[in-house]
Scaffold this motif. Structure first.
Motif, PDB file in Angstrom:
ATOM      1  N   ALA A 113       0.844  -1.197   0.000  1.00 25.39           N
ATOM      2  CA  ALA A 113       0.000   0.000   0.000  1.00 25.39           C
ATOM      3  C   ALA A 113       0.875   1.241   0.000  1.00 25.39           C
ATOM      4  N   ASP A 114       0.232   2.376  -0.197  1.00 26.67           N
ATOM      5  CA  ASP A 114       0.889   3.671  -0.083  1.00 26.67           C
ATOM      6  C   ASP A 114      -0.137   4.667   0.434  1.00 26.67           C
ATOM      7  N   GLY A 115       0.357   5.765   0.985  1.00 25.55           N
ATOM      8  CA  GLY A 115      -0.536   6.791   1.481  1.00 25.55           C
ATOM      9  C   GLY A 115      -0.787   6.668   2.976  1.00 25.55           C
ATOM     10  N   ASN A 116      -1.906   7.203   3.394  1.00 21.76           N
ATOM     11  CA  ASN A 116      -2.257   7.296   4.809  1.00 21.76           C
ATOM     12  C   ASN A 116      -3.330   6.260   5.156  1.00 21.76           C
ATOM     13  N   PRO A 117      -2.987   5.227   5.927  1.00 18.18           N
ATOM     14  CA  PRO A 117      -3.987   4.188   6.252  1.00 18.18           C
ATOM     15  C   PRO A 117      -5.118   4.693   7.130  1.00 18.18           C
ATOM     16  N   GLU A 118      -4.980   5.894   7.705  1.00 17.20           N
ATOM     17  CA  GLU A 118      -6.043   6.460   8.534  1.00 17.20           C
ATOM     18  C   GLU A 118      -6.921   7.429   7.746  1.00 17.20           C
ATOM     19  N   ALA A 119      -6.667   7.552   6.450  1.00 20.49           N
ATOM     20  CA  ALA A 119      -7.452   8.472   5.622  1.00 20.49           C
ATOM     21  C   ALA A 119      -8.885   7.974   5.475  1.00 20.49           C
ATOM     22  N   ASP A 120      -9.794   8.906   5.177  1.00 22.76           N
ATOM     23  CA  ASP A 120     -11.198   8.520   4.995  1.00 22.76           C
ATOM     24  C   ASP A 120     -11.495   8.066   3.568  1.00 22.76           C
ATOM     25  N   LEU A 121     -10.479   8.101   2.691  1.00 20.95           N
ATOM     26  CA  LEU A 121     -10.645   7.693   1.300  1.00 20.95           C
ATOM     27  C   LEU A 121      -9.626   6.612   0.961  1.00 20.95           C
ATOM     28  N   MET A 122     -10.100   5.513   0.370  1.00 22.15           N
ATOM     29  CA  MET A 122      -9.213   4.433  -0.061  1.00 22.15           C
ATOM     30  C   MET A 122      -9.486   4.117  -1.520  1.00 22.15           C
ATOM     31  N   LEU A 123      -8.396   3.896  -2.282  1.00 23.70           N
ATOM     32  CA  LEU A 123      -8.503   3.554  -3.698  1.00 23.70           C
ATOM     33  C   LEU A 123      -7.834   2.208  -3.930  1.00 23.70           C
ATOM     34  N   ASN A 148      -2.300  10.992  -9.200  1.00 24.98           N
ATOM     35  CA  ASN A 148      -1.920  12.093  -8.310  1.00 24.98           C
ATOM     36  C   ASN A 148      -2.573  13.405  -8.742  1.00 24.98           C
ATOM     37  N   ARG A 149      -2.603  13.643 -10.053  1.00 27.65           N
ATOM     38  CA  ARG A 149      -3.211  14.887 -10.552  1.00 27.65           C
ATOM     39  C   ARG A 149      -4.724  14.893 -10.328  1.00 27.65           C
ATOM     40  N   ILE A 150      -5.335  13.722 -10.493  1.00 30.70           N
ATOM     41  CA  ILE A 150      -6.788  13.641 -10.259  1.00 30.70           C
ATOM     42  C   ILE A 150      -7.099  13.900  -8.790  1.00 30.70           C
ATOM     43  N   LEU A 151      -6.317  13.303  -7.907  1.00 26.61           N
ATOM     44  CA  LEU A 151      -6.528  13.526  -6.471  1.00 26.61           C
ATOM     45  C   LEU A 151      -6.328  14.995  -6.113  1.00 26.61           C
ATOM     46  N   ALA A 152      -5.287  15.597  -6.694  1.00 33.28           N
ATOM     47  CA  ALA A 152      -5.023  17.010  -6.409  1.00 33.28           C
ATOM     48  C   ALA A 152      -6.196  17.885  -6.842  1.00 33.28           C
ATOM     49  N   ALA A 153      -6.876  17.483  -7.928  1.00 38.18           N
ATOM     50  CA  ALA A 153      -7.997  18.268  -8.446  1.00 38.18           C
ATOM     51  C   ALA A 153      -9.181  18.285  -7.484  1.00 38.18           C
ATOM     52  N   ILE A 154      -9.272  17.280  -6.593  1.00 37.19           N
ATOM     53  CA  ILE A 154     -10.353  17.286  -5.594  1.00 37.19           C
ATOM     54  C   ILE A 154      -9.800  17.597  -4.202  1.00 37.19           C
ATOM     55  N   GLY A 155      -8.597  18.169  -4.169  1.00 35.38           N
ATOM     56  CA  GLY A 155      -8.023  18.604  -2.899  1.00 35.38           C
ATOM     57  C   GLY A 155      -7.417  17.501  -2.061  1.00 35.38           C
ATOM     58  N   ARG A 156      -6.940  16.448  -2.736  1.00 30.64           N
ATOM     59  CA  ARG A 156      -6.367  15.306  -2.021  1.00 30.64           C
ATOM     60  C   ARG A 156      -4.958  15.022  -2.518  1.00 30.64           C
ATOM     61  N   ASP A 157      -4.216  14.275  -1.728  1.00 30.85           N
ATOM     62  CA  ASP A 157      -2.925  13.744  -2.167  1.00 30.85           C
ATOM     63  C   ASP A 157      -2.682  12.447  -1.404  1.00 30.85           C
ATOM     64  N   ARG A 158      -1.464  11.925  -1.456  1.00 32.72           N
ATOM     65  CA  ARG A 158      -1.205  10.630  -0.827  1.00 32.72           C
ATOM     66  C   ARG A 158      -1.105  10.701   0.686  1.00 32.72           C
ATOM     67  N   THR A 159      -1.171  11.871   1.244  1.00 33.14           N
ATOM     68  CA  THR A 159      -1.240  11.983   2.706  1.00 33.14           C
ATOM     69  C   THR A 159      -2.686  11.965   3.190  1.00 33.14           C
ATOM     70  N   SER A 160      -3.634  12.099   2.254  1.00 34.43           N
ATOM     71  CA  SER A 160      -5.052  12.101   2.635  1.00 34.43           C
ATOM     72  C   SER A 160      -5.839  11.038   1.871  1.00 34.43           C
ATOM     73  N   ALA A 161      -5.116  10.018   1.400  1.00 39.14           N
ATOM     74  CA  ALA A 161      -5.751   8.875   0.735  1.00 39.14           C
ATOM     75  C   ALA A 161      -4.888   7.640   0.976  1.00 39.14           C
ATOM     76  N   TYR A 162      -5.507   6.483   0.891  1.00 34.32           N
ATOM     77  CA  TYR A 162      -4.822   5.204   1.093  1.00 34.32           C
ATOM     78  C   TYR A 162      -5.016   4.396  -0.179  1.00 34.32           C
ATOM     79  N   ILE A 163      -3.904   3.880  -0.749  1.00 31.00           N
ATOM     80  CA  ILE A 163      -3.940   3.266  -2.077  1.00 31.00           C
ATOM     81  C   ILE A 163      -3.389   1.847  -2.020  1.00 31.00           C
ATOM     82  N   ALA A 164      -4.108   0.903  -2.641  1.00 30.92           N
ATOM     83  CA  ALA A 164      -3.669  -0.498  -2.657  1.00 30.92           C
ATOM     84  C   ALA A 164      -4.124  -1.147  -3.962  1.00 30.92           C
ATOM     85  N   ASN A 165      -3.848  -2.450  -4.096  1.00 31.95           N
ATOM     86  CA  ASN A 165      -4.263  -3.232  -5.257  1.00 31.95           C
ATOM     87  C   ASN A 165      -4.896  -4.541  -4.803  1.00 31.95           C
ATOM     88  N   VAL A 166      -5.754  -5.110  -5.646  1.00 32.00           N
ATOM     89  CA  VAL A 166      -6.310  -6.433  -5.366  1.00 32.00           C
ATOM     90  C   VAL A 166      -5.190  -7.467  -5.339  1.00 32.00           C
TER      91      VAL A 166
END
Length: 273
Positions: A113-123, A148-166
């Motif tokens: 994973a990457d990002g913040n595991p305590e974030a309210d948004l997960m991708l 990253n650019r899409i997240l930035a457009a809604i005021g988010r980045d990897r410190t305010s989202a948690y990202i993983a894969n199946v």
């Protein structure tokens, strides 16, 4: 007609194109230190004289770890390992030591994973690619830069989202994971979502959306509509299926559709706070 001799610059350009072709095909590692002339290797040779081995000097046979044959039993074992993990750190350790999925044998790194595991948004995407496998992090290549650019457009980045894969290991040559590989890895990502407990989940692309939402619908029908991911403990998480960044790079005209989806996510998060 004798073809003209190539200049040094033309040779370098041709070699670069060839290496780029190999990299795109997934041939990104040498198998041996030096090139092998297969024509010479295939030439017939005289058989060596038969020598009876000395029973006193015969070395013991080497033991090779045979790869596990993926089956339903490995999926059951994955569910047991995933359920036993009470924290994300424990889950990562359980995945790192899990030997039931042969994708780990060809991958360089576990991409957890990457990002913040305590974030309210997960991708959640499908599987790591070459860049992700090298760095051990999801979405770090061209698709990740667009994400990253899409997240930035809604005021988010990897410190305010948690990202993983199946799938946490790169399939060889970026091939599509098999259904049994997906089923073996499913318990881990489902437990990862449960432990992270985001307020909103985004599934990126058809494979991730179909796996987590347990549907066979096309992503063009799924995207843009709110669905629900239900954890093993019964927690319901609002889920937005959307188009994968890799697809958007190939089909830029559909970026407007993904943009609508992410605006829906932004509004949902604002209402949940």
């Amino acid at each position: 007609m004798v073809p003209p001799m190539m200049s040094s610059q033309e040779k370098l350009t041709s070699l670069a194109d060839l290496l780029a072709f190999y990299a795109e095909a997934g041939v990104d590692e040498p198998l041996e230190e030096l090139p092998v002339d297969r024509f010479v290797a295939a030439a017939p040779t005289r058989p060596a004289p038969t020598v009876e081995p000395d029973p006193q000097n015969v070395p013991p046979p080497r033991a090779y770890a045979a790869p596990v044959v993926p089956d339903e039993g490995q999926a059951v074992l994955a569910r047991e390992r995933a359920a036993a993990a009470n924290t994300l750190d424990e889950l990562k350790l359980a995945m790192a030591s899990f030997e039931g999925c042969n994708l780990r044998l060809t991958a360089k790194n576990l991409v957890f994973a990457d990002g913040n595991p305590e974030a309210d948004l997960m991708l959640v995407g499908e599987a790591p690619g070459r860049d992700e496998d090298i760095e051990g992090l999801p979405f770090v290549g061209r698709s990740g830069q667009l994400l990253n650019r899409i997240l930035a457009a809604i005021g988010r980045d990897r410190t305010s989202a948690y990202i993983a894969n199946v799938i946490p290991w790169r399939p060889p040559g970026n091939r599509t994971p098999t259904p049994i590989e997906t089923e073996i890895c499913r318990p881990f990502i489902e437990r990862q979502i449960e432990l992270a407990n985001p307020k909103v989940l985004i599934t990126l692309g058809a494979p991730s959306s179909r796996t987590l939402l347990r549907t066979t619908e096309a992503i063009t029908r799924l995207r843009g509509g709110w669905r629900t991911f239900t954890t093993q403990s019964g927690v319901e998480i609002p889920t937005m299926p959307t188009l994968h960044p890799a697809y958007l790079l190939r089909t830029p005209a559909h970026k407007k559709l993904a943009w609508r989806d992410f605006l829906e996510v932004k509004a949902k998060l604002a209402n949940l706070t």
